[in-house]
Design a protein around this motif. Structure first.
Motif, PDB file in Angstrom:
ATOM      1  N   ARG A 344       1.019  -1.188   0.073  1.00 21.62           N
ATOM      2  CA  ARG A 344      -0.094  -0.103   0.068  1.00 21.62           C
ATOM      3  C   ARG A 344       0.994   1.372  -0.016  1.00 21.62           C
ATOM      4  O   ARG A 344       0.539   2.201  -0.733  1.00 21.62           O
ATOM      5  CB  ARG A 344      -0.881  -0.141   1.050  1.00 21.62           C
ATOM      6  N   ASN A 345       1.873   1.255   0.730  1.00 20.29           N
ATOM      7  CA  ASN A 345       2.798   2.476   1.055  1.00 20.29           C
ATOM      8  C   ASN A 345       3.358   2.738  -0.629  1.00 20.29           C
ATOM      9  O   ASN A 345       3.483   3.794  -1.053  1.00 20.29           O
ATOM     10  CB  ASN A 345       3.749   2.294   1.856  1.00 20.29           C
ATOM     11  N   GLY A 347       2.083   2.078  -3.316  1.00 22.51           N
ATOM     12  CA  GLY A 347       0.988   2.189  -4.192  1.00 22.51           C
ATOM     13  C   GLY A 347       1.117   1.166  -5.508  1.00 22.51           C
ATOM     14  O   GLY A 347       0.654   1.616  -6.579  1.00 22.51           O
ATOM     15  N   LEU A 377       0.095   0.996 -11.487  1.00 19.00           N
ATOM     16  CA  LEU A 377       0.541   0.428 -10.086  1.00 19.00           C
ATOM     17  C   LEU A 377       1.755   0.049 -10.417  1.00 19.00           C
ATOM     18  O   LEU A 377       2.717   0.238  -9.630  1.00 19.00           O
ATOM     19  CB  LEU A 377      -0.186  -0.941  -9.939  1.00 19.00           C
ATOM     20  N   SER A 380       4.041   3.108 -10.228  1.00 24.30           N
ATOM     21  CA  SER A 380       4.279   3.683  -8.496  1.00 24.30           C
ATOM     22  C   SER A 380       5.271   2.792  -7.845  1.00 24.30           C
ATOM     23  O   SER A 380       5.964   3.356  -7.166  1.00 24.30           O
ATOM     24  CB  SER A 380       2.834   3.587  -8.166  1.00 24.30           C
ATOM     25  N   TYR A 384       8.587   4.378  -5.843  1.00 23.78           N
ATOM     26  CA  TYR A 384       8.792   3.703  -4.418  1.00 23.78           C
ATOM     27  C   TYR A 384      10.315   3.228  -4.321  1.00 23.78           C
ATOM     28  O   TYR A 384      10.954   3.594  -3.325  1.00 23.78           O
ATOM     29  CB  TYR A 384       7.816   3.023  -3.837  1.00 23.78           C
TER      30      TYR A 384
END
Length: 408
Positions: A344-345, A347, A377, A380, A384
């Motif tokens: 989740r962090n 994304g 996704l 992202s 990250y």
């Protein structure tokens, strides 16, 4: 002034392709590149197959690789690696470490293996000239026993005691996530001032982006299906029966999907047995870095799967490579756990509850049928990795941790 020498003690080391080995290898090369003199004491390659590879197995063997002295020691390799046999394996390496000669001014023990690290810490404690000790925590054993349901009360009590003593004996404890830092401080009594968080990084070398269909052609995988790949160890904590049942469900629905379990491990034979007759599931052996990159590029979806109950014992090392591949992730895990938080962090994907094959299959469909969602996704996750999981930042943090111990 020259940077201090470092001795790395690790049960796992390249050419093992998964688990802690790539990180131990990368750290040794990174510290060496920054100017530290590094020597490594490890075992012969045996993981995740739990069988010593051909050409290895001598009582001891020394290699010099890219300027690093790597000493390999023979230890007990059980098959299957469960219960007391797993403990005996770690202790046998620990006994070898107890009598091994190391040269660094600072010692880094990698956990796993906890019990080998404990013996190394015990020996260091009673040296005539004790050396600064860092324990690098990749998994928390005490949590692992509780979350996987392995071991009885006595085993849990002994493990907690050994883990607490070993980490408190260390001058510095390096953990791979902030939740690990909180847990070892709150539950194992480690002084927070001696805990440092250094995130894991992708161990794969930089490479140009690879077209999905070209990657599939190179691997002989179909180009007309949604392909979901789980890469890495096939052990108890992965709970990969869930993926097998998702593939079985896909068969019953005639779904245009293919699940691939890539790698090896203690549960592979069991998984192959229960998967007999399933058409939408393939098993693929572990791959070298180049082919491994192709496998990640060939996927529409990359899978993380954990056994129900597993929540905080480890951050799956595969996530760094998944994020680097810029492919979307589906994580079947405790929705409140550390793995779910990481996805989740970043994304980078969707999270579904562990042990629910229908939810896993539906999440694969959801991403596979929406190319724009998949692209977003994946991008992202890659961002990250570049922002939070940078290899140069990690190496620099490790160099500071080592140097600070001698300047304190």
């Amino acid at each position: 002034m020259p940077l201090p020498g470092v001795s790395i003690l690790s049960l796992h080391y390249p050419p093992e392709p998964t688990g802690n080995a790539p990180y131990a290898g990368s750290l040794s090369k990174g510290l060496h590149a920054l100017g530290h003199r590094v020597d490594v004491t490890t075992t012969h390659p045996h993981y995740p197959e739990w069988k010593i590879r051909a050409g290895y197995g001598q009582w001891s063997r020394t290699e010099v690789v890219a300027g690093l002295r790597v000493r390999r020691l023979r230890h007990y390799v059980p098959s299957p690696p469960r219960g007391f046999k797993r403990l005996a394996s770690e202790l046998s390496f620990g006994v070898r470490l107890f009598f091994a000669r190391t040269e660094g001014a600072v010692i880094i023990c990698v956990s796993p293996s906890l019990f080998a690290s404990a013996l190394a810490a015990f020996r260091n404690k009673f040296r005539l000239r004790r050396r600064p000790l860092i324990v690098w925590v990749q998994d928390i054993y005490t949590l692992g026993l509780a979350e996987t349901g392995q071991g009885n009360r006595l085993a849990s009590t002994v493990t907690r005691g050994v883990e607490s003593w070993t980490l408190r004996e260390a001058d510095q404890v390096v953990v791979v996530h902030q939740r690990f830092a909180d847990w070892v401080a709150n539950n194992l009594g480690v002084d927070r001032q001696r805990i440092t968080v250094v995130r894991n990084w992708t161990h794969l070398p930089p490479a140009e982006a690879t077209d999905r269909d070209a990657a599939r052609d190179a691997l002989g995988w179909p180009t007309d299906r949604t392909v979901a790949v789980h890469a890495g160890n096939m052990g108890a904590k992965q709970g990969l029966e869930n993926v097998v049942e998702a593939a079985r469900l896909a068969d019953s629905q005639g779904a245009n999907v293919l699940f691939i379990l890539l790698g090896n491990g203690s549960e592979r034979a069991h998984l192959q047995s229960i998967a007999a007759g399933i058409e939408r599931l393939r098993f693929v052996d572990s791959l070298e870095d180049r082919e491994f990159r192709l496998a990640l590029a060939a996927a529409d979806v990359l899978l993380v799967n954990e056994k129900p109950g597993v929540s905080g014992m480890a951050v799956p090392s595969k996530l760094t490579s998944y994020f680097d591949a810029a492919r979307p992730v589906v994580a079947a895990t405790d929705v409140q756990g550390i793995t779910a938080d990481e996805v989740r962090n970043a994304g980078a994907g969707l999270v579904v509850e562990a042990g629910r094959p229908e939810d896993l299959l539906n999440a694969v469909f959801a991403i596979g049928s929406e190319p724009s969602l998949a692209g977003s996704l994946g991008a992202s996750g890659r961002a990250y990795r570049e922002r939070v999981l940078d290899i140069n930042a990690a190496w620099a943090a490790w160099s500071r941790a080592v140097s600070n111990l001698l300047s304190a």
